[in-house]
Write an enzyme that holds these catalytic residues in place. Structure first.
Site, mmCIF file in Angstrom:
data_model
loop_
_atom_site.group_PDB
_atom_site.id
_atom_site.type_symbol
_atom_site.label_atom_id
_atom_site.label_comp_id
_atom_site.label_asym_id
_atom_site.label_seq_id
_atom_site.Cartn_x
_atom_site.Cartn_y
_atom_site.Cartn_z
ATOM 1 N N ASN A 96 0.816 -1.099 0.033
ATOM 2 C CA ASN A 96 -0.173 0.053 -0.060
ATOM 3 C C ASN A 96 0.753 1.278 0.024
ATOM 4 O OD1 ASN A 96 0.746 -0.680 2.584
ATOM 5 N ND2 ASN A 96 -1.233 0.143 3.652
ATOM 6 N N GLU B 34 4.146 -4.656 12.463
ATOM 7 C CA GLU B 34 3.241 -3.502 12.090
ATOM 8 C C GLU B 34 1.960 -4.181 11.395
ATOM 9 O OE1 GLU B 34 3.313 -0.497 13.420
ATOM 10 O OE2 GLU B 34 5.647 -0.260 13.896
ATOM 11 N N CYS C 181 -3.283 1.342 6.634
ATOM 12 C CA CYS C 181 -3.525 0.721 7.914
ATOM 13 C C CYS C 181 -4.184 1.525 9.196
ATOM 14 C CB CYS C 181 -2.413 -0.149 8.670
ATOM 15 S SG CYS C 181 -0.804 1.270 8.730
HETATM 16 P P1 NAP Z 1 -0.257 -9.230 3.733
HETATM 17 O O1 NAP Z 1 -1.134 -9.981 2.798
HETATM 18 O O2 NAP Z 1 -0.187 -9.591 4.961
HETATM 19 O O3 NAP Z 1 1.080 -9.040 2.946
HETATM 20 C C1 NAP Z 1 2.174 -8.295 3.667
HETATM 21 C C2 NAP Z 1 3.366 -8.948 3.362
HETATM 22 O O4 NAP Z 1 3.780 -10.277 3.722
HETATM 23 C C3 NAP Z 1 3.706 -8.947 1.681
HETATM 24 O O5 NAP Z 1 4.919 -8.733 1.312
HETATM 25 C C4 NAP Z 1 3.184 -10.503 1.387
HETATM 26 O O6 NAP Z 1 3.817 -10.969 0.099
HETATM 27 C C5 NAP Z 1 4.021 -11.160 2.677
HETATM 28 N N1 NAP Z 1 3.586 -12.461 3.017
HETATM 29 C C6 NAP Z 1 2.208 -12.906 2.875
HETATM 30 N N2 NAP Z 1 2.275 -14.021 3.464
HETATM 31 C C7 NAP Z 1 3.507 -14.309 3.820
HETATM 32 C C8 NAP Z 1 3.990 -15.630 4.434
HETATM 33 N N3 NAP Z 1 3.371 -16.704 4.692
HETATM 34 N N4 NAP Z 1 5.363 -15.483 4.648
HETATM 35 C C9 NAP Z 1 6.119 -14.554 4.456
HETATM 36 N N5 NAP Z 1 5.579 -13.225 3.817
HETATM 37 C C10 NAP Z 1 4.218 -13.462 3.662
HETATM 38 O O7 NAP Z 1 -0.860 -7.818 3.658
HETATM 39 P P2 NAP Z 1 -1.219 -6.898 2.544
HETATM 40 O O8 NAP Z 1 -2.286 -7.100 1.836
HETATM 41 O O9 NAP Z 1 0.055 -6.750 1.454
HETATM 42 O O10 NAP Z 1 -1.267 -5.130 3.298
HETATM 43 C C11 NAP Z 1 -2.286 -5.006 3.922
HETATM 44 C C12 NAP Z 1 -2.490 -5.107 5.403
HETATM 45 O O11 NAP Z 1 -0.886 -4.315 5.766
HETATM 46 C C13 NAP Z 1 -3.421 -4.371 6.112
HETATM 47 O O12 NAP Z 1 -3.822 -5.257 7.137
HETATM 48 C C14 NAP Z 1 -3.010 -3.325 6.636
HETATM 49 O O13 NAP Z 1 -3.423 -2.727 7.716
HETATM 50 C C15 NAP Z 1 -1.492 -3.560 6.992
HETATM 51 N N6 NAP Z 1 -0.695 -2.689 7.088
HETATM 52 C C16 NAP Z 1 0.041 -2.302 8.549
HETATM 53 C C17 NAP Z 1 0.746 -1.185 8.452
HETATM 54 C C18 NAP Z 1 1.105 -0.779 9.920
HETATM 55 O O14 NAP Z 1 2.067 -0.040 9.927
HETATM 56 N N7 NAP Z 1 0.561 -1.307 11.120
HETATM 57 C C19 NAP Z 1 1.099 -0.446 7.444
HETATM 58 C C20 NAP Z 1 0.657 -0.796 6.155
HETATM 59 C C21 NAP Z 1 -0.222 -2.007 6.138
HETATM 60 P P3 NAP Z 1 3.128 -11.118 -1.353
HETATM 61 O O15 NAP Z 1 2.376 -9.682 -1.122
HETATM 62 O O16 NAP Z 1 4.185 -11.200 -2.109
HETATM 63 O O17 NAP Z 1 2.209 -12.522 -0.995
#
Ligand code: NAP
Length: 491
Positions: free
Chosen positions: A162, A261, A295
């Site tokens: 994002n 995070e 987020c």
């Molecule tokens: P996500 O599906 O959890 O993916 C985040 C990252 O983790 C991506 O690089 C993804 O790779 C990787 N990933 C997924 N499964 C994995 C596994 N089993 N092992 C290792 N890596 C893995 O989240 P997203 O859809 O990209 O982002 C949205 C989420 O992020 C929302 O819930 C948002 O609230 C949260 N977020 C939090 C913050 C904060 O600072 N708290 C900031 C921004 C976003 P791929 O995408 O290549 O599969």
């Protein structure tokens, strides 16, 4: 240069290999994957698809130079970051366009992210030389206590799609400053910005092996082996709570230091004494920034019943006036959602609320045609059991519910397992203090809809995460504390 020519030249100039040990290379399997424009669905570029063997090679490279890198002077590391900060600004148009192309947000928002993302490089260039320790006398006077900090060691940095630049610099910046080597695994939907950032940092003098980048379409399989390798000492993850929970389990194998995070469900409180115009302005920012895919995005609008109708009408007018389109087009304020899966989730949350009796004052439907567009939506009369109030929406949808007393508002705000950000509009100082002490949140914005700031500690409580990024706290996530006891008998 016209914009189509700029896009073409930029896409041709971005590295699309894996970065391992300072060299751009193909995956060991030879596989590549497509990166698509969410506004049109067309392919922008193909990128090398890392496998578990590539990840192992990246850790070999990071581990090989860890000691040497840790021994460099803080000033040298700070200077590299400072040059990186300046280089990102020098290529601000490229970084902004690249983010708009692969992630979809409007160009003005991408420029704002360039400023925000680059700032982590500058902030941590300054923090690199401010890592302290202490030297004290033990209470019994018989020894001296020396407390120092040293880099935790090779780190795995996993980022979401994002904020393609800022989520990377918020981790890479402090890791470099602290003297850690690292493997960056960007989201497969938006790897191009991280690859360009890596090139810029190499050009700024970052030595080979310190930063390795492994985009992949098989995140779990590619990174799994790293968690069993005792050379890896740190995981910093930004993403969903579900994935974070899995990674915490994996991190327990070698008891990794972790920074998590995770997801949010931010309440946005509007009290009867608020400046309503300002609250509407803040609500537009807190909800529509990044097309609602942040987020920290306001997820639930809790508005005092005396001002709720006026607030809802004004917010609906503002949402309805937004221009949707490809983020590169003039006048566009709202781009597409990142993919069909995300849009389908937003659609099902809104349909669920409408099915339970909510009313759409604005929007409420997908936009037909190419791209993953969803109308900016304001919902009123949303019942407490609607999913839109309990799940992270990650889209341009503002559900409004009303409250009568401050106590009721606090209780409703805390009715979530998440606790990342919260917002409140009020002019009452006593209430501000009460909110700051009672809301279960890591961050609270008062009379503002944007809270992120590189100089402040960013992070959540409850299921929104562990640790903090940015601020003075950010570099500590990459440092170990070492205590040395020195006997000193009385002379
Ligand atoms: P996500 O599906 O959890 O993916 C985040 C990252 O983790 C991506 O690089 C993804 O790779 C990787 N990933 C997924 N499964 C994995 C596994 N089993 N092992 C290792 N890596 C893995 O989240 P997203 O859809 O990209 O982002 C949205 C989420 O992020 C929302 O819930 C948002 O609230 C949260 N977020 C939090 C913050 C904060 O600072 N708290 C900031 C921004 C976003 P791929 O995408 O290549 O599969």
């Amino acid at each position: 240069m016209n914009s189509a020519a700029h896009e073409q030249r930029l896409l041709e100039s971005v590295p699309t290999g894996l970065l391992i040990d300072g060299k751009w290379q193909e995956s060991i399997t030879g596989g590549r994957f497509s990166v698509n424009d969410p506004a049109t669905g067309t392919t922008l570029a193909t990128v090398a698809d890392a496998s578990a063997a590539d990840a192992a090679a990246a850790l070999d490279a990071a581990a090989a130079v860890q000691q040497e890198w840790a021994a460099t002077s803080p000033r040298l590391r700070g200077d590299i970051l400072r040059r990186g900060f300046e280089a990102v600004h020098a290529r601000a148009d490229d970084f902004a366009l690249l983010m708009t192309l692969e992630m979809g947000k409007a160009l003005a928002e991408s420029h704002a992210e360039v400023n925000y993302g680059a700032e982590f490089l500058r902030w941590f260039s300054e923090e690199a030389v401010r890592v302290g320790g202490r030297y004290t006398t033990s209470p019994d006077g018989g020894s001296r206590l020396l407390v120092t900090k040293r880099p935790v060691g090779p780190a795995l940095l996993i980022t979401p799609w994002n904020f393609p630049l800022a989520m990377a610099t918020r981790k890479v910046g402090p890791a470099i400053a602290a003297g850690c080597t690292m493997i960056l695994k960007p989201a497969d939907l938006t790897p191009l910005t991280s690859l360009l950032l890596a090139q810029v940092l190499l050009d700024s003098g970052l030595p080979p092996g310190v930063l390795n980048v492994i985009p992949t379409t098989s995140a779990a399989q590619t990174t799994e082996g790293l968690f069993r390798d005792p050379r890896l000492r740190k995981l910093s993850f930004t993403g969903s709570t579900g994935v974070g929970q899995k990674l915490l389990q994996q991190a327990s194998t070698t008891v990794l230091r972790t920074s998590m995070e995770l997801g949010g469900n931010a309440p946005f409180l509007v009290f009867a004494d608020a400046d309503i115009e300002a609250a509407v302005e803040g609500a537009v920012a807190a909800k529509l920034r990044n097309i609602g895919q942040a987020c920290t995005a306001a997820n639930r609008f809790l508005v005092h019943e005396d001002v709720a109708d006026g607030f809802a009408t004004k917010l609906a007018d503002r949402f309805a006036a937004k221009m949707l389109g490809r983020g590169t087009d003039d006048g566009v304020e709202i781009g597409p959602l990142i993919d069909e899966r995300s849009r389908e989730k937003v659609r099902s949350l809104v349909d669920d609320a409408l099915g339970r009796g909510a009313t759409a004052l604005a929007g409420g439907a997908v936009v037909p045609g190419a791209g993953y567009f969803y109308q900016p939506t304001v919902l009123t009369g949303v019942p407490a059991d609607a999913r839109v109030l309990t799940e992270e929406i990650f889209g341009p949808v503002a559900p409004i519910v009303t409250f009568r007393t401050t106590e009721e508002a606090i209780k409703e705000a805390n009715r979530t397992p998440f606790g990342l950000a919260a917002y409140a509009y009020t002019r009452d100082l006593d209430r501000v203090i009460r909110l700051s002490e009672r809301l279960e949140t890591g961050m609270l914005g008062i009379n503002t809809g944007i809270i992120s700031n590189p100089a402040a500690p960013f992070g959540g409580v409850k299921q929104s995460g562990l640790g903090r990024e940015g601020g003075f706290e950010g570099i500590d996530e990459y440092l170990e504390t070492v205590y040395v006891g020195i006997a000193q008998p009385a002379s």
